[in-house]
Motif scaffolding. Structure first.
Motif, PDB file in Angstrom:
ATOM      1  N   ALA A 231       0.816  -1.217   0.000  1.00 17.53           N
ATOM      2  CA  ALA A 231       0.000   0.000   0.000  1.00 17.53           C
ATOM      3  C   ALA A 231       0.840   1.253   0.000  1.00 17.53           C
ATOM      4  O   ALA A 231       0.351   2.321  -0.313  1.00 17.53           O
ATOM      5  N   ALA A 232       2.137   1.127   0.354  1.00 12.36           N
ATOM      6  CA  ALA A 232       2.988   2.302   0.458  1.00 12.36           C
ATOM      7  C   ALA A 232       3.599   2.705  -0.880  1.00 12.36           C
ATOM      8  O   ALA A 232       4.349   3.661  -0.948  1.00 12.36           O
ATOM      9  N   GLU A 233       3.321   1.968  -1.971  1.00 18.68           N
ATOM     10  CA  GLU A 233       3.868   2.315  -3.269  1.00 18.68           C
ATOM     11  C   GLU A 233       3.430   3.724  -3.661  1.00 18.68           C
ATOM     12  O   GLU A 233       2.265   4.093  -3.514  1.00 18.68           O
ATOM     13  N   PRO A 234       4.353   4.554  -4.198  1.00 19.33           N
ATOM     14  CA  PRO A 234       3.965   5.911  -4.594  1.00 19.33           C
ATOM     15  C   PRO A 234       3.007   5.897  -5.774  1.00 19.33           C
ATOM     16  O   PRO A 234       3.078   5.023  -6.636  1.00 19.33           O
ATOM     17  N   SER A 235       2.119   6.841  -5.796  1.00 20.70           N
ATOM     18  CA  SER A 235       1.160   6.960  -6.885  1.00 20.70           C
ATOM     19  C   SER A 235       1.192   8.370  -7.428  1.00 20.70           C
ATOM     20  O   SER A 235       1.567   9.319  -6.733  1.00 20.70           O
ATOM     21  N   LEU A 236       0.799   8.490  -8.689  1.00 23.18           N
ATOM     22  CA  LEU A 236       0.870   9.795  -9.343  1.00 23.18           C
ATOM     23  C   LEU A 236      -0.132  10.768  -8.761  1.00 23.18           C
ATOM     24  O   LEU A 236       0.171  11.921  -8.511  1.00 23.18           O
TER      25      LEU A 236
ATOM     26  N   ALA B 164       6.223  19.934  -8.416  1.00 26.19           N
ATOM     27  CA  ALA B 164       7.012  20.073  -9.646  1.00 26.19           C
ATOM     28  C   ALA B 164       7.785  21.388  -9.659  1.00 26.19           C
ATOM     29  O   ALA B 164       8.949  21.442 -10.090  1.00 26.19           O
ATOM     30  N   GLU B 165       7.168  22.455  -9.178  1.00 29.32           N
ATOM     31  CA  GLU B 165       7.840  23.753  -9.148  1.00 29.32           C
ATOM     32  C   GLU B 165       9.025  23.746  -8.178  1.00 29.32           C
ATOM     33  O   GLU B 165      10.069  24.340  -8.457  1.00 29.32           O
ATOM     34  N   VAL B 166       8.862  23.083  -7.026  1.00 28.26           N
ATOM     35  CA  VAL B 166       9.962  23.007  -6.060  1.00 28.26           C
ATOM     36  C   VAL B 166      11.146  22.259  -6.645  1.00 28.26           C
ATOM     37  O   VAL B 166      12.306  22.671  -6.498  1.00 28.26           O
ATOM     38  N   LEU B 167      10.888  21.146  -7.334  1.00 31.15           N
ATOM     39  CA  LEU B 167      11.971  20.386  -7.962  1.00 31.15           C
ATOM     40  C   LEU B 167      12.616  21.187  -9.082  1.00 31.15           C
ATOM     41  O   LEU B 167      13.843  21.185  -9.245  1.00 31.15           O
ATOM     42  N   ALA B 168      11.805  21.884  -9.873  1.00 27.55           N
ATOM     43  CA  ALA B 168      12.350  22.689 -10.966  1.00 27.55           C
ATOM     44  C   ALA B 168      13.200  23.843 -10.435  1.00 27.55           C
ATOM     45  O   ALA B 168      14.221  24.204 -11.027  1.00 27.55           O
ATOM     46  N   ALA B 169      12.797  24.413  -9.307  1.00 22.38           N
ATOM     47  CA  ALA B 169      13.554  25.521  -8.718  1.00 22.38           C
ATOM     48  C   ALA B 169      14.942  25.088  -8.251  1.00 22.38           C
ATOM     49  O   ALA B 169      15.829  25.930  -8.090  1.00 22.38           O
ATOM     50  N   GLN B 170      15.120  23.787  -8.041  1.00 20.50           N
ATOM     51  CA  GLN B 170      16.436  23.267  -7.649  1.00 20.50           C
ATOM     52  C   GLN B 170      17.286  22.869  -8.858  1.00 20.50           C
ATOM     53  O   GLN B 170      18.352  22.279  -8.706  1.00 20.50           O
TER      54      GLN B 170
ATOM     55  N   LEU C 217       8.914   9.517  -9.694  1.00 22.86           N
ATOM     56  CA  LEU C 217       7.557   9.589  -9.157  1.00 22.86           C
ATOM     57  C   LEU C 217       7.578   9.641  -7.639  1.00 22.86           C
ATOM     58  O   LEU C 217       6.756  10.323  -7.015  1.00 22.86           O
ATOM     59  N   GLU C 218       8.533   8.953  -7.020  1.00 18.68           N
ATOM     60  CA  GLU C 218       8.610   8.935  -5.564  1.00 18.68           C
ATOM     61  C   GLU C 218       8.912  10.324  -5.002  1.00 18.68           C
ATOM     62  O   GLU C 218       8.415  10.691  -3.935  1.00 18.68           O
TER      63      GLU C 218
ATOM     64  N   TRP D 129       6.620  12.221  -2.410  1.00 14.76           N
ATOM     65  CA  TRP D 129       7.143  12.615  -1.109  1.00 14.76           C
ATOM     66  C   TRP D 129       6.885  14.093  -0.821  1.00 14.76           C
ATOM     67  O   TRP D 129       6.482  14.465   0.285  1.00 14.76           O
ATOM     68  N   LEU D 130       7.124  14.959  -1.812  1.00 16.38           N
ATOM     69  CA  LEU D 130       6.924  16.388  -1.582  1.00 16.38           C
ATOM     70  C   LEU D 130       5.470  16.693  -1.255  1.00 16.38           C
ATOM     71  O   LEU D 130       5.178  17.559  -0.422  1.00 16.38           O
ATOM     72  N   GLY D 131       4.557  15.977  -1.906  1.00 12.24           N
ATOM     73  CA  GLY D 131       3.144  16.170  -1.574  1.00 12.24           C
ATOM     74  C   GLY D 131       2.854  15.778  -0.140  1.00 12.24           C
ATOM     75  O   GLY D 131       2.122  16.480   0.573  1.00 12.24           O
ATOM     76  N   ARG D 132       3.450  14.655   0.317  1.00 15.42           N
ATOM     77  CA  ARG D 132       3.228  14.227   1.698  1.00 15.42           C
ATOM     78  C   ARG D 132       3.911  15.173   2.688  1.00 15.42           C
ATOM     79  O   ARG D 132       3.402  15.422   3.779  1.00 15.42           O
ATOM     80  N   LEU D 133       5.078  15.698   2.310  1.00 15.06           N
ATOM     81  CA  LEU D 133       5.767  16.650   3.189  1.00 15.06           C
ATOM     82  C   LEU D 133       4.936  17.919   3.353  1.00 15.06           C
ATOM     83  O   LEU D 133       4.792  18.449   4.465  1.00 15.06           O
TER      84      LEU D 133
END
Length: 472
Positions: A131-136, A147-153, A162-163, A167-171
């Motif tokens: 159940a812990a598999e990441p989903s889109l 996506a913006e946070v990753l692009a800013a880096q 995808l993970e 993760w960023l959504g869960r954070l």
């Protein structure tokens, strides 16, 4: 006589320094008998939960998909009774003789296993792990923000997994309680007008309520006041400057350590100790770290050195089973934790394991005898594996706020801490304590947890943390 483990996993009886691999085979030991000065009695037998870890070439930054649990191994046959050692030997010599005898018996039982002992049926994958598999998920505001946070880096599209999006959504969701009281108040006070000295006074109250800490708050406000003296600062620039200051406070101890990302060193034994008070989530954090290490391609072993808490060993064994990681444990009540670590080091050295995770009992920093026990464990590691890379990680519950900061400062003096794992961010409105720990205790935040799932633990990234903390 071999003792049977609980039904959720198969295990085998092994000697103090003899690991048992995934097929139930025992290997010889390379560790020496501990000295009497260290105060370790020879361990009658250690329970080894058998599992194997997959091999990959990825790092902690880009983990592969979760490894499925390997086949469980059958219990090793019970060894014959050891002959009594010769009379006239010292206690230490008798212990060494008994240890050698047990090793010979286990080697003999291995030969029997290799010649046709049937193996157990494959273990079914844990439904919790599946159940812990990441989903889109949906293309909503959280996905866009991630996506913006990753692009800013500076991350490219083909370099994003995808993970990481998951993760960023869960954070962000995990820091919702802190952000709700933190950002909402900031925006209410800022409005559309430029920053003023009165607004900075409100900033101070908001930062302190989020448990950022007095020293960190004073440093941030002083920098903002200097900026106001130089130019007019609009609200957007004020938020950007605030993020920059907070990232600087979080990155300072990480930069000083010279290790931007904590990960096990390849081709070398790494030993990570989980320390902290009761109830902060040490065992759960250890299980998540084991899963992260396996998914990142490291060979891993768990030492169940919390021998005081009821069912602590069983809990560790369940975590090991979920990630396919072997567990070294002593089934005896109130066994010596240092002896369990001694067994685990010997097993890791004989199998070439890269990472040993040590679960320790909860202890208060004011209890001298318990802190001395922790020092004894460290002496055993230094003696048996002087070339090992040792990390002492303090597990802190974010909901404890400033009390967590006091724990960090006390443990840093008594336990030689090298980093902090911050847990339970999803249930706390005091996520700012990460900044206080980094600045006032001078300890780098190495991992953060923002959920109860097996994947809800990731290496700390100050940019992502601050963006999630101050997301509008």
């Amino acid at each position: 006589m071999a003792q049977e483990l609980p039904p959720q996993e198969s295990s085998a009886r092994a000697s103090a320094t003899t690991p048992i691999d995934a097929g139930g085979s025992a290997t010889g030991s390379a560790a020496s008998t501990p000295s009497e000065a260290d105060g370790i009695a020879p361990v009658p037998s250690a329970t080894v939960s058998s599992a194997s870890a997959p091999s990959a070439s990825s790092s902690f930054e880009e983990p592969d998909v979760a490894a499925s649990s390997p086949d469980n191994s059958p219990s090793a046959p019970a060894p014959q009774a050891s002959p009594a050692p010769a009379a006239g030997l010292s206690l230490l010599e008798q212990a060494a003789a008994q240890r050698r005898q047990r090793q010979q018996e286990l080697i003999a039982s291995t030969e029997l296993t290799d010649t046709g002992t049937p193996t157990a049926a494959p273990a079914q994958p844990s439904p919790q792990a599946d159940a812990a598999e990441p989903s889109l998920g949906a293309f909503d505001d959280t996905f866009t923000w991630s996506a913006e946070v990753l692009a800013a880096q500076g991350r490219q599209l083909d370099d994003i997994s995808l993970e990481e999006i998951d993760w960023l959504g869960r954070l962000r969701r995990g820091l919702e309680k802190t952000r709700r009281g933190f950002v909402t108040q900031l925006l209410d006070r800022l409005g559309d007008d430029p920053l003023t000295p009165e607004v900075l006074d409100d900033f101070e109250t908001t930062l302190l309520r989020a448990d950022v800490g007095v020293q960190a708050t004073d440093q941030v406000l002083e920098a903002l006041r200097q900026r106001l003296n130089e130019e007019v600062v609009d609200p957007a620039e004020g938020i950007r400057f605030l993020k920059e200051q907070l990232r600087g406070l979080l990155d300072e101890p990480i930069t000083a350590s010279g290790v931007p990302l904590l990960a096990p060193e390849r081709e070398r034994l790494n030993v990570w100790l989980m320390v902290g008070v009761n109830g902060v989530g040490k065992t759960t954090t250890l299980g998540k770290l084991a899963n992260l290490a396996v998914r990142s391609g490291y060979s891993c072993l768990i030492a169940a050195a919390d021998t005081f808490r009821a069912a602590a060993v069983q809990q560790v064994q369940i975590w090991g089973e979920r990630s396919g990681v072997a567990v070294i444990a002593n089934p005896s009540a109130n066994a010596d934790p240092a002896a369990v670590v001694y067994d685990a080091i010997g097993a890791a050295q004989s199998k070439g394991t890269e990472l040993v995770l040590v679960d320790t009992a909860g202890r208060l920093q004011t209890k001298h005898n318990l802190m001395e026990e922790l020092a004894k464990v460290r002496r055993i590691i230094d003696k048996l594996a002087p070339d090992a890379a040792v990390e002492s990680l303090l597990v802190l519950d974010a909901s404890q706020g400033q009390n967590g900061l006091r724990q960090a400062m006390a443990f840093a003096k008594a336990a030689g801490l090298t980093g902090v794992v911050l847990t339970k961010l999803d249930g706390s409105a005091r996520g700012g304590v990460a900044i206080a720990v980094a600045h006032e205790a001078g300890l780098p935040i190495r991992f953060i947890g923002a959920g109860e799932g097996i994947r809800d633990l990731r290496p700390f990234n100050s940019f992502e943390f601050v963006e999630a903390l101050l997301a509008v």
